[in-house]
Motif scaffolding. Structure first.
Motif, PDB file in Angstrom:
ATOM      1  N   GLN A 101      69.023  70.635  52.056  1.00 42.90           N
ATOM      2  CA  GLN A 101      68.502  69.339  51.612  1.00 42.90           C
ATOM      3  C   GLN A 101      69.309  68.189  52.210  1.00 42.90           C
ATOM      4  O   GLN A 101      68.738  67.145  52.552  1.00 42.90           O
ATOM      5  N   ARG A 102      70.616  68.363  52.332  1.00 40.68           N
ATOM      6  CA  ARG A 102      71.421  67.319  52.950  1.00 40.68           C
ATOM      7  C   ARG A 102      71.053  67.129  54.409  1.00 40.68           C
ATOM      8  O   ARG A 102      71.062  65.994  54.929  1.00 40.68           O
ATOM      9  N   ALA A 103      70.721  68.213  55.097  1.00 41.46           N
ATOM     10  CA  ALA A 103      70.300  68.096  56.496  1.00 41.46           C
ATOM     11  C   ALA A 103      68.994  67.313  56.606  1.00 41.46           C
ATOM     12  O   ALA A 103      68.789  66.554  57.565  1.00 41.46           O
ATOM     13  N   ARG A 104      68.109  67.469  55.641  1.00 38.58           N
ATOM     14  CA  ARG A 104      66.848  66.713  55.656  1.00 38.58           C
ATOM     15  C   ARG A 104      67.098  65.224  55.434  1.00 38.58           C
ATOM     16  O   ARG A 104      66.286  64.385  55.847  1.00 38.58           O
ATOM     17  N   LEU A 105      68.214  64.891  54.779  1.00 38.67           N
ATOM     18  CA  LEU A 105      68.555  63.497  54.504  1.00 38.67           C
ATOM     19  C   LEU A 105      69.645  62.972  55.445  1.00 38.67           C
ATOM     20  O   LEU A 105      70.329  62.005  55.126  1.00 38.67           O
ATOM     21  N   ALA A 106      69.787  63.612  56.594  1.00 37.85           N
ATOM     22  CA  ALA A 106      70.895  63.284  57.498  1.00 37.85           C
ATOM     23  C   ALA A 106      70.807  61.865  58.043  1.00 37.85           C
ATOM     24  O   ALA A 106      71.825  61.244  58.344  1.00 37.85           O
ATOM     25  N   ASP A 107      69.591  61.318  58.209  1.00 33.26           N
ATOM     26  CA  ASP A 107      69.433  59.978  58.779  1.00 33.26           C
ATOM     27  C   ASP A 107      69.604  58.871  57.748  1.00 33.26           C
ATOM     28  O   ASP A 107      69.477  57.690  58.084  1.00 33.26           O
ATOM     29  N   VAL A 108      69.886  59.250  56.516  1.00 31.68           N
ATOM     30  CA  VAL A 108      70.043  58.271  55.444  1.00 31.68           C
ATOM     31  C   VAL A 108      71.514  57.877  55.352  1.00 31.68           C
ATOM     32  O   VAL A 108      72.414  58.721  55.433  1.00 31.68           O
ATOM     33  N   THR A 109      71.776  56.600  55.171  1.00 33.28           N
ATOM     34  CA  THR A 109      73.160  56.111  55.079  1.00 33.28           C
ATOM     35  C   THR A 109      73.801  56.602  53.785  1.00 33.28           C
ATOM     36  O   THR A 109      73.253  56.380  52.696  1.00 33.28           O
ATOM     37  N   PRO A 110      74.944  57.288  53.863  1.00 33.72           N
ATOM     38  CA  PRO A 110      75.597  57.757  52.628  1.00 33.72           C
ATOM     39  C   PRO A 110      76.187  56.595  51.841  1.00 33.72           C
ATOM     40  O   PRO A 110      76.565  55.566  52.398  1.00 33.72           O
TER      41      PRO A 110
END
Length: 331
Positions: free
Chosen positions: A102-111
């Protein structure tokens, strides 16, 4: 839903399921207001900022525009919750593997930077598939938990054995008190009451000294004080523990209530201190102590309790080191 016996694995599994359900149709996109310095005109020019920062300069330009992107508050909150769970120990390997996906799917999102407030979001028709995941993510990020009360947060369900939960809470907390010292706390330590090893018993908590000699025994029961006293079986069980371990005292830890008592014709006091969860006592508050005398040829013995679980746990080691010198008339 898979079966988990602890709260953290259950919460991590539920969070992963809700994130997967929310992202099943792809990452949610939305408009994000952006202000930056650019070499081309995009959106509108911020004249006031351009004059204040770059008076007389043509480039770069201070512009403001709305960007249609996946880097929006909803996705940032989900990524923060997933990363928070990945940093915690105790998450099962299979659940951790799916959280990494799931984190890989959200990789382009700014942490979200630690310590910074969470971005705000508003429930709308467009982000309706994110609602449950976002509410559960807020529980994870706030360090909260599921409560058995009516509320607006829907999860798959939970069922706890309070006897086991209370026993694990008390015994693990006791073990952590002595971690790093010369004493060792053992949970569910097997012993035998008879010399032949036919009668087996497993006290909830046994404290051993540097020479592996038992110093204390405790048994946790998720029970409350009753008008008629405590069940005879619990007292007999604790007395058997003390007999097998050769200890002069035992500690029966109950959910609520306290009633020190001494079995007739025996010098072993059975001490049920109160383990009621409540506000932390004021600093320096001493535990309440009871002292009594055993048989005529036995030295004075002592037991103690305090009014709340945090204070009792913090003073447990100090009480064990306190010598019993008070005469019997002080009991």
């Amino acid at each position: 839903m898979a079966e988990h016996h602890d709260l953290l694995p259950t919460l991590a599994h539920a969070m992963e399921r809700q994130v997967d359900r929310a992202l099943r149709q792809g990452l949610l996109q939305g408009y994000r207001a952006t202000e930056e310095a650019a070499l081309v005109v995009r959106g509108r020019i911020r004249e006031a900022e351009q004059i204040r920062r770059r008076f007389g300069a043509m480039l770069p330009l201070e512009v403001a525009y709305d960007e249609f992107t996946t880097d929006i508050a909803e996705n940032r909150i989900l990524r923060a919750a997933v990363e928070r769970l990945l940093r915690l120990p105790g998450v099962p390997r299979e659940v951790r593997r799916r959280l990494l996906h799931q984190r890989a799917r959200l990789a382009d999102v700014t942490p979200i930077v630690r310590g910074h407030p969470l971005p705000g979001w508003h429930p709308t028709r467009l982000n309706s598939r994110y609602h449950q995941a976002l509410h559960l993510a807020r529980v994870v990020l706030d360090g909260a938990s599921a409560e058995h009360t009516t509320g607006g947060l829907c999860i798959d369900g939970f069922l706890f054995d309070m006897n086991t939960l209370f026993e694990d809470f008390v015994t693990v907390a006791l073990r952590e008190v002595f971690r790093g010292s010369d004493r060792t706390g053992c949970l569910q330590d097997p012993h035998h009451l008879d010399e032949g090893g036919a009668i087996r018993m497993k006290p909830d908590f046994v404290l051993y000294g540097p020479q592996d000699a038992p110093l204390a025994v405790a048994d946790a029961k998720y029970k409350a004080e009753r008008r008629g006293g405590y069940p005879d079986a619990d007292l007999c069980q604790m007395l058997a523990y003390c007999t097998a371990l050769g200890l002069p005292e035992g500690h029966l830890i109950l959910r609520r209530g306290m009633c020190p008592m001494r079995p007739a014709g025996c010098g072993t006091p059975v001490c049920p201190p109160s383990a009621r969860a409540g506000p932390r006592p004021a600093a320096g508050r001493a535990p309440v102590r009871y002292r009594g005398r055993g048989a005529a040829d036995e030295p004075p013995c002592s037991w103690s309790h305090s009014v709340s679980c945090p204070s009792w746990l913090s003073t447990y080691e100090a009480v064990l080191d306190t010598p019993s010198t008070t005469p019997a008339s002080d009991a």
